[in-house]
Write a protein that holds these residues in place. Structure first.
Motif, PDB file in Angstrom:
ATOM      1  N   ARG A  68       0.854  -1.195   0.000  1.00  0.00           N
ATOM      2  CA  ARG A  68       0.000   0.000   0.000  1.00  0.00           C
ATOM      3  C   ARG A  68       0.890   1.245   0.000  1.00  0.00           C
ATOM      4  O   ARG A  68       1.728   1.404   0.899  1.00  0.00           O
ATOM      5  CB  ARG A  68      -0.889   0.002   1.251  1.00  0.00           C
ATOM      6  N   VAL A  69       0.669   2.094  -1.000  1.00  0.00           N
ATOM      7  CA  VAL A  69       1.501   3.295  -1.154  1.00  0.00           C
ATOM      8  C   VAL A  69       0.629   4.537  -0.995  1.00  0.00           C
ATOM      9  O   VAL A  69      -0.502   4.570  -1.490  1.00  0.00           O
ATOM     10  CB  VAL A  69       2.177   3.294  -2.545  1.00  0.00           C
ATOM     11  N   VAL A  71       0.853   8.745  -1.644  1.00  0.00           N
ATOM     12  CA  VAL A  71       1.594   9.899  -2.157  1.00  0.00           C
ATOM     13  C   VAL A  71       0.955  11.158  -1.561  1.00  0.00           C
ATOM     14  O   VAL A  71      -0.238  11.420  -1.751  1.00  0.00           O
ATOM     15  CB  VAL A  71       1.572   9.946  -3.693  1.00  0.00           C
ATOM     16  N   ALA A  80       2.621   9.408  -8.474  1.00  0.00           N
ATOM     17  CA  ALA A  80       1.649   8.365  -8.115  1.00  0.00           C
ATOM     18  C   ALA A  80       1.491   7.357  -9.253  1.00  0.00           C
ATOM     19  O   ALA A  80       1.453   6.139  -9.030  1.00  0.00           O
ATOM     20  CB  ALA A  80       0.306   9.011  -7.779  1.00  0.00           C
ATOM     21  N   LEU A  83       4.485   5.008  -9.389  1.00  0.00           N
ATOM     22  CA  LEU A  83       4.477   3.976  -8.337  1.00  0.00           C
ATOM     23  C   LEU A  83       3.396   2.936  -8.622  1.00  0.00           C
ATOM     24  O   LEU A  83       3.610   1.731  -8.422  1.00  0.00           O
ATOM     25  CB  LEU A  83       4.266   4.637  -6.969  1.00  0.00           C
ATOM     26  N   ALA A  84       2.243   3.385  -9.103  1.00  0.00           N
ATOM     27  CA  ALA A  84       1.158   2.442  -9.399  1.00  0.00           C
ATOM     28  C   ALA A  84       1.535   1.532 -10.569  1.00  0.00           C
ATOM     29  O   ALA A  84       1.150   0.354 -10.602  1.00  0.00           O
ATOM     30  CB  ALA A  84      -0.122   3.211  -9.713  1.00  0.00           C
ATOM     31  N   ALA A  88       1.938  -1.205  -7.215  1.00  0.00           N
ATOM     32  CA  ALA A  88       1.536  -0.857  -5.849  1.00  0.00           C
ATOM     33  C   ALA A  88       0.095  -0.350  -5.822  1.00  0.00           C
ATOM     34  O   ALA A  88      -0.341   0.360  -6.738  1.00  0.00           O
ATOM     35  CB  ALA A  88       2.466   0.220  -5.298  1.00  0.00           C
ATOM     36  N   THR A  90      -1.999   2.207  -4.935  1.00  0.00           N
ATOM     37  CA  THR A  90      -1.572   3.581  -4.653  1.00  0.00           C
ATOM     38  C   THR A  90      -2.749   4.512  -4.374  1.00  0.00           C
ATOM     39  O   THR A  90      -3.670   4.620  -5.190  1.00  0.00           O
ATOM     40  CB  THR A  90      -0.747   4.131  -5.836  1.00  0.00           C
ATOM     41  N   THR A  91      -2.663   5.184  -3.229  1.00  0.00           N
ATOM     42  CA  THR A  91      -3.575   6.275  -2.906  1.00  0.00           C
ATOM     43  C   THR A  91      -2.757   7.553  -2.987  1.00  0.00           C
ATOM     44  O   THR A  91      -1.593   7.573  -2.585  1.00  0.00           O
ATOM     45  CB  THR A  91      -4.136   6.110  -1.477  1.00  0.00           C
ATOM     46  N   ALA A  92      -3.364   8.614  -3.536  1.00  0.00           N
ATOM     47  CA  ALA A  92      -2.651   9.881  -3.641  1.00  0.00           C
ATOM     48  C   ALA A  92      -3.626  10.985  -3.261  1.00  0.00           C
ATOM     49  O   ALA A  92      -4.772  10.983  -3.717  1.00  0.00           O
ATOM     50  CB  ALA A  92      -2.132  10.100  -5.059  1.00  0.00           C
ATOM     51  N   VAL A 112      -4.766   4.562  -9.670  1.00  0.00           N
ATOM     52  CA  VAL A 112      -4.499   5.381  -8.472  1.00  0.00           C
ATOM     53  C   VAL A 112      -5.820   5.907  -7.901  1.00  0.00           C
ATOM     54  O   VAL A 112      -6.688   6.381  -8.637  1.00  0.00           O
ATOM     55  CB  VAL A 112      -3.575   6.572  -8.818  1.00  0.00           C
ATOM     56  N   PHE A 130       0.247   2.567   5.660  1.00  0.00           N
ATOM     57  CA  PHE A 130       0.877   2.464   4.331  1.00  0.00           C
ATOM     58  C   PHE A 130       2.300   1.899   4.415  1.00  0.00           C
ATOM     59  O   PHE A 130       3.085   2.299   5.276  1.00  0.00           O
ATOM     60  CB  PHE A 130       0.874   3.841   3.648  1.00  0.00           C
TER      61      PHE A 130
END
Ligand SMILES: C[S@@+](CC[C@H](N)C(=O)[O-])C[C@H]1O[C@@H](n2cnc3c(N)ncnc32)[C@H](O)[C@@H]1O
Length: 233
Positions: A68-69, A71, A80, A83-84, A88, A90-92, A112, A130
């Protein structure tokens, strides 16, 4: 006949917007005004690089990015998306609803999860949630008096066993980045002590690099880690 075109420097335009917000005691209000103006073609977002940050890309190349990432203050969304793309979840988030709308429009079909949220009052369920938190130049975009609560909030997102990556402009050596010096920014570059302050709430520093960057800035790239719950030192 000569026509003189005067185009305002995007950094100067941003500082002008920020000055109005700061005078109104609304230090983060200018971000929404900037992104809304950019959506109308009336402004340029100064940190729109059209690509993920090179210091993030270089750092990530030496690691497996997954889990879980989060940003922080995602801006244009390129970090973001980068990374996604590595797989990952990814939440931003960003304080500006117009930034969220722009990212969703720019990256249709993105995996994302773009959200509007305030770093100074984040959703409680994000605490220790995260595996990787990326904070690139958001704390420094707020006046120095807000750096301590913003730093504490960033540190609080990291899960047990998780990592925090911080990228920031470095205050010059003769500049302590002292709290109360709200006149010069944005940005308000971070002092070494302000970078070290991310090591709180159980986070420990793994590395703090001071890297040459585009003048006049040097950049901090710092990594922190929270021990696994129950791990013996
Ligand atoms: C200097 S820009 C950096 C953007 C991006 N992280 C990058 O590295 O390019 C700062 C970003 O943080 C966002 N921001 C500022 N204060 C915030 C806050 N309190 N909560 C969430 N986002 C914030 C702004 O809207 C802006 O997108």
């Amino acid at each position: 006949m000569t026509t003189e075109h005067r185009t305002e420097d995007p950094d100067e335009a941003a500082r002008r917007l920020a000055a109005v917000s700061l005078a109104a005691d609304d230090p983060t209000g200018w971000f929404e005004r900037l992104y809304a103006a950019a959506a109308d073609g009336a402004a340029v977002v100064p940190w729109d690089r059209g690509a993920p940050h090179p210091l993030l890309v270089e750092w990530a190349a030496r690691r497996e990015i997954g889990g879980r990432v989060l940003v922080v203050g995602f801006g244009t969304g390129f970090d973001a998306e980068f990374l996604a793309a590595g797989g990952a979840a990814t939440t931003a988030f960003d304080i500006s609803p117009s930034a969220v709308a722009a990212a969703r429009q720019r990256f249709p079909g993105s995996s994302v999860d773009y959200r509007t949220a305030d770093l100074l009052a984040p959703p409680p369920q994000w605490r220790h949630a995260f595996d990787l938190v990326v904070e690139s130049m958001t704390v420094q975009s707020m006046p120095p008096a807000l750096h301590p609560p913003a730093t504490a909030s960033v540190a609080g997102f990291v899960a047990p066993g998780g990592t925090l990556l911080v990228i920031a402009a470095a205050a010059s050596e003769d500049d302590t980045g002292s709290i109360g010096d709200a006149g010069a920014g944005p940005p308000w570059p971070l002092s070494r002590a302000e970078v070290d302050a991310f090591a709180q709430d159980g986070l420990v520093a793994v590395s703090v690099e001071s890297l040459a960057s585009v003048p006049p800035w040097r950049r901090w790239r710092a990594e922190f880690r929270r021990e696994q719950a129950g791990a013996t030192p």
